[in-house]
Write an enzyme that holds these catalytic residues in place. Structure first.
Site, PDB file in Angstrom:
ATOM      1  N   MET A 130       0.791  -2.781   8.715  1.00 44.99           N
ATOM      2  CA  MET A 130       0.018  -2.913   7.472  1.00 44.99           C
ATOM      3  C   MET A 130      -0.903  -4.119   7.541  1.00 44.99           C
ATOM      4  O   MET A 130      -0.496  -5.214   7.922  1.00 44.99           O
ATOM      5  CB  MET A 130       1.021  -3.032   6.299  1.00 44.99           C
ATOM      6  CG  MET A 130       0.374  -3.243   4.958  1.00 44.99           C
ATOM      7  SD  MET A 130      -0.640  -1.796   4.470  1.00 44.99           S
ATOM      8  CE  MET A 130      -1.892  -2.619   3.504  1.00 44.99           C
ATOM      9  N   GLU A 131      -2.146  -3.871   7.109  1.00 48.07           N
ATOM     10  CA  GLU A 131      -3.234  -4.835   7.334  1.00 48.07           C
ATOM     11  C   GLU A 131      -3.367  -5.913   6.253  1.00 48.07           C
ATOM     12  O   GLU A 131      -4.468  -6.434   6.043  1.00 48.07           O
ATOM     13  CB  GLU A 131      -4.551  -4.050   7.422  1.00 48.07           C
ATOM     14  CG  GLU A 131      -5.036  -3.416   6.096  1.00 48.07           C
ATOM     15  CD  GLU A 131      -4.648  -1.951   5.910  1.00 48.07           C
ATOM     16  OE1 GLU A 131      -3.657  -1.516   6.528  1.00 48.07           O
ATOM     17  OE2 GLU A 131      -5.326  -1.269   5.133  1.00 48.07           O
ATOM     18  N   ASN A 132      -2.301  -6.303   5.561  1.00 48.81           N
ATOM     19  CA  ASN A 132      -2.383  -7.319   4.505  1.00 48.81           C
ATOM     20  C   ASN A 132      -3.266  -8.490   4.941  1.00 48.81           C
ATOM     21  O   ASN A 132      -3.160  -8.963   6.062  1.00 48.81           O
ATOM     22  CB  ASN A 132      -0.993  -7.870   4.199  1.00 48.81           C
ATOM     23  CG  ASN A 132       0.031  -6.779   4.104  1.00 48.81           C
ATOM     24  OD1 ASN A 132      -0.090  -5.902   3.274  1.00 48.81           O
ATOM     25  ND2 ASN A 132       1.027  -6.816   4.985  1.00 48.81           N
ATOM     26  N   GLY A 148       3.566   2.419  10.854  1.00 50.88           N
ATOM     27  CA  GLY A 148       3.332   1.580  12.029  1.00 50.88           C
ATOM     28  C   GLY A 148       3.138   0.106  11.696  1.00 50.88           C
ATOM     29  O   GLY A 148       3.808  -0.764  12.242  1.00 50.88           O
ATOM     30  N   GLU A 159      -9.582   4.255   6.497  1.00 47.77           N
ATOM     31  CA  GLU A 159      -8.726   4.739   7.588  1.00 47.77           C
ATOM     32  C   GLU A 159      -9.519   5.509   8.648  1.00 47.77           C
ATOM     33  O   GLU A 159      -9.341   5.299   9.837  1.00 47.77           O
ATOM     34  CB  GLU A 159      -7.560   5.568   7.047  1.00 47.77           C
ATOM     35  CG  GLU A 159      -6.580   4.774   6.173  1.00 47.77           C
ATOM     36  CD  GLU A 159      -6.014   3.523   6.846  1.00 47.77           C
ATOM     37  OE1 GLU A 159      -6.142   3.367   8.074  1.00 47.77           O
ATOM     38  OE2 GLU A 159      -5.442   2.676   6.122  1.00 47.77           O
ATOM     39  N   HIS A 204      -6.205  -1.822  15.421  1.00 50.42           N
ATOM     40  CA  HIS A 204      -6.449  -1.104  14.170  1.00 50.42           C
ATOM     41  C   HIS A 204      -6.260  -2.028  12.960  1.00 50.42           C
ATOM     42  O   HIS A 204      -7.143  -2.125  12.105  1.00 50.42           O
ATOM     43  CB  HIS A 204      -5.501   0.098  14.095  1.00 50.42           C
ATOM     44  CG  HIS A 204      -5.637   0.913  12.852  1.00 50.42           C
ATOM     45  ND1 HIS A 204      -6.367   2.081  12.795  1.00 50.42           N
ATOM     46  CD2 HIS A 204      -5.134   0.738  11.609  1.00 50.42           C
ATOM     47  CE1 HIS A 204      -6.308   2.577  11.577  1.00 50.42           C
ATOM     48  NE2 HIS A 204      -5.565   1.775  10.828  1.00 50.42           N
ATOM     49  N   GLU A 205      -5.126  -2.704  12.913  1.00 51.63           N
ATOM     50  CA  GLU A 205      -4.858  -3.559  11.742  1.00 51.63           C
ATOM     51  C   GLU A 205      -5.848  -4.711  11.693  1.00 51.63           C
ATOM     52  O   GLU A 205      -6.317  -5.095  10.624  1.00 51.63           O
ATOM     53  CB  GLU A 205      -3.416  -4.089  11.749  1.00 51.63           C
ATOM     54  CG  GLU A 205      -2.326  -3.028  11.842  1.00 51.63           C
ATOM     55  CD  GLU A 205      -2.476  -1.888  10.868  1.00 51.63           C
ATOM     56  OE1 GLU A 205      -3.003  -2.095   9.758  1.00 51.63           O
ATOM     57  OE2 GLU A 205      -2.064  -0.749  11.208  1.00 51.63           O
ATOM     58  N   HIS A 242      -9.176  -3.646  10.344  1.00 54.87           N
ATOM     59  CA  HIS A 242      -9.166  -3.456   8.883  1.00 54.87           C
ATOM     60  C   HIS A 242      -9.652  -4.705   8.148  1.00 54.87           C
ATOM     61  O   HIS A 242     -10.038  -4.615   6.981  1.00 54.87           O
ATOM     62  CB  HIS A 242      -7.742  -3.152   8.403  1.00 54.87           C
ATOM     63  CG  HIS A 242      -7.414  -1.699   8.304  1.00 54.87           C
ATOM     64  ND1 HIS A 242      -8.266  -0.766   7.755  1.00 54.87           N
ATOM     65  CD2 HIS A 242      -6.280  -1.016   8.633  1.00 54.87           C
ATOM     66  CE1 HIS A 242      -7.675   0.435   7.769  1.00 54.87           C
ATOM     67  NE2 HIS A 242      -6.477   0.308   8.311  1.00 54.87           N
ATOM     68  N   GLU A 258       0.851  -1.194   0.000  1.00 59.50           N
ATOM     69  CA  GLU A 258       0.000   0.000   0.000  1.00 59.50           C
ATOM     70  C   GLU A 258       0.889   1.246   0.000  1.00 59.50           C
ATOM     71  O   GLU A 258       1.852   1.294   0.774  1.00 59.50           O
ATOM     72  CB  GLU A 258      -0.902   0.020   1.235  1.00 59.50           C
ATOM     73  CG  GLU A 258      -1.913   1.159   1.160  1.00 59.50           C
ATOM     74  CD  GLU A 258      -2.886   1.192   2.346  1.00 59.50           C
ATOM     75  OE1 GLU A 258      -2.756   0.375   3.263  1.00 59.50           O
ATOM     76  OE2 GLU A 258      -3.751   2.073   2.321  1.00 59.50           O
TER      77      GLU A 258
HETATM   78  N1  B3K Z   1      -2.843   1.011   5.714  1.00 57.33           N
HETATM   79  C1  B3K Z   1      -1.532   1.186   6.275  1.00 57.33           C
HETATM   80  C2  B3K Z   1      -0.858   2.418   5.823  1.00 57.33           C
HETATM   81  C3  B3K Z   1      -0.187   2.325   4.525  1.00 57.33           C
HETATM   82  C4  B3K Z   1       0.622   3.570   4.268  1.00 57.33           C
HETATM   83  C5  B3K Z   1       1.144   3.624   2.881  1.00 57.33           C
HETATM   84  N2  B3K Z   1       1.973   4.776   2.675  1.00 57.33           N
HETATM   85  C6  B3K Z   1      -1.549   1.146   7.755  1.00 57.33           C
HETATM   86  C7  B3K Z   1      -2.840   1.456   8.397  1.00 57.33           C
HETATM   87  O1  B3K Z   1      -3.353   2.546   8.329  1.00 57.33           O
HETATM   88  O2  B3K Z   1      -3.410   0.571   8.959  1.00 57.33           O
HETATM   89 ZN    ZN Z   2      -5.253   1.902   8.859  1.00 54.96          ZN
END
Ligand code: B3K
Ligand code: ZN
Length: 891
Positions: free
Chosen positions: A269-271, A267, A326, A303-304, A307, A127
């Site tokens: 990433m929610e893959n 911080g 977000e 948070h993740e 998502h 992302e």
């Molecule tokens: N979705 C990611 C952030 C990605 C940032 C890319 N520059 C983390 C978050 O907000 O959960």
């Molecule tokens: Zn997020």
């Protein structure tokens, strides 16, 4: 970058020309050349208006194309056109297979986007547009596909091979390699793709969902961090349960994995099924982490995880909709933290951030609506506005609808759009459809930037027993528009029975009145003591009848909207609210206003004794002696407004004046309340075993606020107090607070303690980051050379974003140094931006943002900052940096 970057507009959005039904990635990890073979099953999108049969695949600068085949036949140059870094496949059939083969060098990828190497492991960050640096692809969030990923690598160096979804096959292959195949059944955009290959240990647990499914939970870390996983795992399980209880959302795969990575741009990433975390946001241990870090980790893990529904199951149509996932997810994680800790304290902390960082962004050159209209580089829009103000906007919908209808709305949203890539408009429509509440005017929050001010005046008519509120709103111009339409602003409020009541009513003083609310009031609390005024027009009047005596209004309770409230509270009213308001946030707000007024009076050359009058000291004294109140709350109540907030309140920022006056008020309070502070410090000292209960955390917070006050006295006794706290080494919260206090006293003792600290913790990267940050953010003038020395320290690494954030981010927070009158702070940051630009443009652009907000500074400083911005832009920087700097220079 040689030409001006292209501007992307929301209005130009078009549905994708093709659908990628399935994506098969075959990635062979190699220390020199990693080979990526990507096979796509593609068909024309029936919804697309595109006339041509061409397929555009995005590609980044890091790809080296070896071969491309269409339906098994190698494509000729006539049908395979290079468009910049992208690939145009001409005249494709209705349905076909594309197979590309690329070489990449993750070990040389310092941008930390796409596939890269962090320490000894390979990992990804896709992302927003990192995937295009792994392979050619339709790299846009509305192109959703079912992914299967085969990873192969040297078995000894990279024993763990991970990707999204479930493992379906693994085995050995030639050359000492092994492979693993992962399949993710949920269609997803490429930005949610993840892959990891490394030598990692696994910390495991499981969670049983509300419908009785067993989910395996794994946290992967480097071996030396295996003792730091427990807190994140507990947080994960709590989050999973909370999302079931509060939002009815169950996890959907059989496996959920988290991997900790040292080099990471943000911080976490929610893959899908494979969250990748900055080590700093997942690893914790009471010896090495502060209470604030524990709480932050819990919030980020939540948070993740959240998502998975608000972002993954329902994702964004395009990047202009970023706040859809977000804003909503920050709102959800804030609710979660509020439920786990204290709602009022969480609200105070969030509002403090919003009022400094977000309000500043909203009045600067990068101001944008939570749904921007255009961008050059989307990474620049992962902003406090999209995240924090985005969360406030969702929070206002929650306030306007009430919790039950909001839940109905979120259920409808998830149900209606499951598996789709949608817009913020779809979210608002679901909320309207489920609740029947008209959000037409409310939509202005999505399209307009800027912080509104609501001006409230009141009038009481004793003979008519009528109380009136006259409310008006206005919003300053921002770069995208000079004129603003009115916002729909929910003002949560109560009328408190005031002091000028007759004697018989005196016992009810401070109670909120049961009011028959006027018609325009959109929601009434069950006991009718509290309501939400719906401000929808530029000017409105609210009439309250049957009011027996002049009330004290408690306005904007819980900070129910991201606005500035202009109501001429008298000192007496503020004292009253500080003592009686049943809304915890507004009690804090009243004390903050009193402290702010005192600070402003000192800045206006009033003597400290007059400005910080006895009633205010008495109030602070009462708070420090009150053992009934939540200590975490008292810690916030007695804290002076930050320099950043004081700057936000000025029309022309006077950095030195703010600093000097705030320091002297701090010192004056410490002198006046020395015994209360010492008493409170002693009372909050927990000598039992280390505990993380709310009370224990609160005691530490309050004790350390007292310590910070006391050490402003700069005497031997209080230096010794800080030293004793340091030497006790009870826990990291106390140790780092003691260090911070000693650094502020600027004593040799600080140097000794810092050396001792480093030699004790030098092997722990997270603790070393704190050590850097404590030194670089110290707020005494003249520390630039000291900070430059930190950059030369062997533990500093400019390629590691955590180190950059600790040292350079810390320095920028120290306003008196960053804004040094000779411009040395600006020149220093500009140099670092120029250096970082070629290493990691995203991090470089982030550092430029504070330079861009120069309009509110003195003319002398504006000249100095402009010079540095010009110097940066003259180096022909990346589009990330170019966007921030060019927008700053045209303001
Ligand atoms: N979705 C990611 C952030 C990605 C940032 C890319 N520059 C983390 C978050 O907000 O959960
Ligand atoms: Zn997020």
């Amino acid at each position: 970058m040689s030409e001006q970057p292209q501007v992307i507009y929301l209005k130009d959005y078009q549905v994708p020309s093709h659908i990628i039904d399935s994506t098969f990635l075959d990635v062979h990890i190699d220390d020199q050349n990693t080979r990526v073979i990507c096979t796509l099953q593609v068909r024309k999108n029936p919804l697309s208006q595109a006339q041509s049969h061409d397929l555009l695949l995005h590609g980044g600068t890091l790809l080296q194309l070896e071969k491309a085949c269409l339906d098994g036949v190698e494509m000729t140059p006539a049908r395979l056109i290079k468009q910049g870094t992208n690939l145009l496949l001409k005249d494709c059939p209705e349905q076909f297979e594309v197979k590309t083969e690329c070489l990449i060098e993750p070990q040389n990828n310092t941008t930390l986007e796409g596939l890269y190497k962090s320490g000894g492991m390979f990992c990804t960050q896709c992302e927003a547009e990192g995937f295009r640096n792994i392979t050619y692809y339709m790299d846009r969030p509305d192109a959703m596909s079912v992914f299967t990923t085969r990873i192969s690598a040297d078995k000894t160096k990279y024993p763990v091979l991970l990707a999204n979804g479930n493992p379906i096959e693994q085995g050995e292959q030639a050359g000492g390699c092994h492979y693993a195949v992962w399949h993710d059944p949920f269609p997803k955009p490429a930005y949610l793709f993840a892959l990891v290959a490394g030598d990692l240990v696994r910390y495991g647990d499981s969670f049983t969902t509300s419908s009785g499914r067993e989910v395996t939970l794994h946290i992967f870390v480097e071996a030396h961090n295996s003792h730091k996983c427990a807190h994140a795992m507990e947080s994960l399980k709590r989050s999973m349960k909370w999302d079931e209880d509060v939002y009815g959302r169950e996890y959907d795969l059989d496996l959920f994995m988290i991997v900790a990575v040292d080099d990471f741009n943000m911080g976490a990433m929610e893959n899908k099924g494979l969250n990748i975390f900055n080590s700093d946001c997942v690893l914790a241990d009471p010896n090495t982490s502060t209470d604030a870090q524990f709480e932050r980790i819990e919030g980020i893990v939540g948070h993740e995880y959240f998502h998975n529904w608000s972002g993954n199951r329902v994702t964004c149509r395009d990047w202009f909709q970023l706040s859809l996932k977000e804003g909503f997810t920050v709102f959800r994680d804030a609710q979660y933290t509020a439920d786990m800790y204290s709602p009022t304290v969480k609200r105070i902390d969030d509002v403090s951030l919003l009022r400094t960082a977000q309000f500043a962004e909203d009045s600067g050159p990068m101001a944008h609506p939570i749904r921007p209209e255009s961008y050059m580089e989307i990474n620049n829009f992962y902003s406090v506005t999209v995240y924090e103000k985005g969360a406030e906007v969702v929070g206002m919908i929650h306030t306007l609808l009430g919790a039950d209808l909001f839940r109905k709305g979120s259920d409808l949203y998830f149900h209606r759009h499951d598996g789709q890539a949608v817009t913020t408009e779809d979210f608002v429509v679901a909320m309207e459809d489920a609740s029947g509440v008209d959000l037409t005017r409310f939509r202005n929050w999505y399209s307009q930037a800027g912080t509104p001010t609501i001006n409230v005046r009141d009038e009481y008519d004793a003979t008519q027993q009528e109380y009136r509120l006259y409310v008006s709103q206005s919003t300053p111009a921002t770069p995208e528009s000079d004129t603003k339409l009115p916002f729909h602003i929910p003002v949560r409020m109560a009328l408190l029975q005031g002091l000028d009541n007759n004697a018989s009513a005196r016992q009810g003083v401070g109670n909120s009145m049961a009011v028959s609310w006027p018609e325009q009031v959109s929601a009434i609390a069950a006991d009718s003591n509290e309501a939400v005024l719906s401000i929808t027009e530029a000017q409105q009047t609210f009439v309250f009848t049957g009011i027996a005596a002049r009330p004290v209004p408690s306005l904007l309770r819980g900070f129910s909207a991201p606005v500035k409230l202009d109501y001429p509270y008298s000192n007496q009213q503020l004292m009253f609210l500080a003592q009686h308001d049943s809304d915890g946030f507004n009690r804090w707000e009243a004390v903050q206003r009193l402290l702010l007024q005192a600070l402003q009076a000192v800045m206006n050359e009033e003597t400290i004794g007059d400005a910080v009058a006895q009633p205010l000291l008495d109030l602070l004294s009462d708070l420090l002696r009150n053992e009934q109140l939540d200590p975490a709350m008292v810690a916030r109540l007695v804290l002076l407004p930050s320099e950043a907030y004081l700057a936000e309140m000025q029309t022309e920022i006077d950095v030195e004046l703010i600093h000097i006056c705030r320091e002297s008020v701090r010192c004056y309070i410490a002198q006046s309340l020395q015994s209360e502070l010492e008493g409170c410090y002693a009372r909050c000292q927990d000598d039992g075993p280390f505990s993380q209960s709310g009370v224990a955390i609160g005691h530490r917070a309050l004790k350390n606020v007292c310590l910070m006050y006391l050490t402003t006295l700069e005497d031997e006794a209080h230096l010794a107090l800080a030293q004793r706290q340091y030497e006790k080494q009870a826990n990291m919260t106390d140790v780092s607070a003691a260090l911070q206090a000693m650094i502020a006293m600027d004593d040799d003792a600080a140097a000794i303690a810092l050396e001792n600290f480093y030699s004790h913790w030098h092997q722990d990267a997270q603790v070393v980051d704190q050590w850097f940050a404590l030194q670089s953010s110290a707020n005494q003038a003249g520390r630039l050379e000291y900070v430059k020395e930190l950059l030369r320290h062997s533990a500093f690494d400019i390629k590691n974003p955590n180190k950059v954030r600790s040292v350079l981010g810390g320095f920028i927070r120290s306003a008196i140094n960053f804004h040094a009158a000779d411009g040395s702070g600006y020149a220093f940051i500009a140099e670092q931006v120029i250096l970082l630009n070629s290493i990691n443009p995203m991090i470089a652009a982030g550092l430029c943002k504070p330079l861009g907000r120069f309009k509110k500074h003195t003319p002398e400083r504006q000249v100095l900052i402009r010079e540095q911005l010009q110097r940066i832009i003259d180096t022909n920087p990346s589009k990330d940096v170019y966007e921030v700097v060019s927008k700053a220079l045209v303001q």
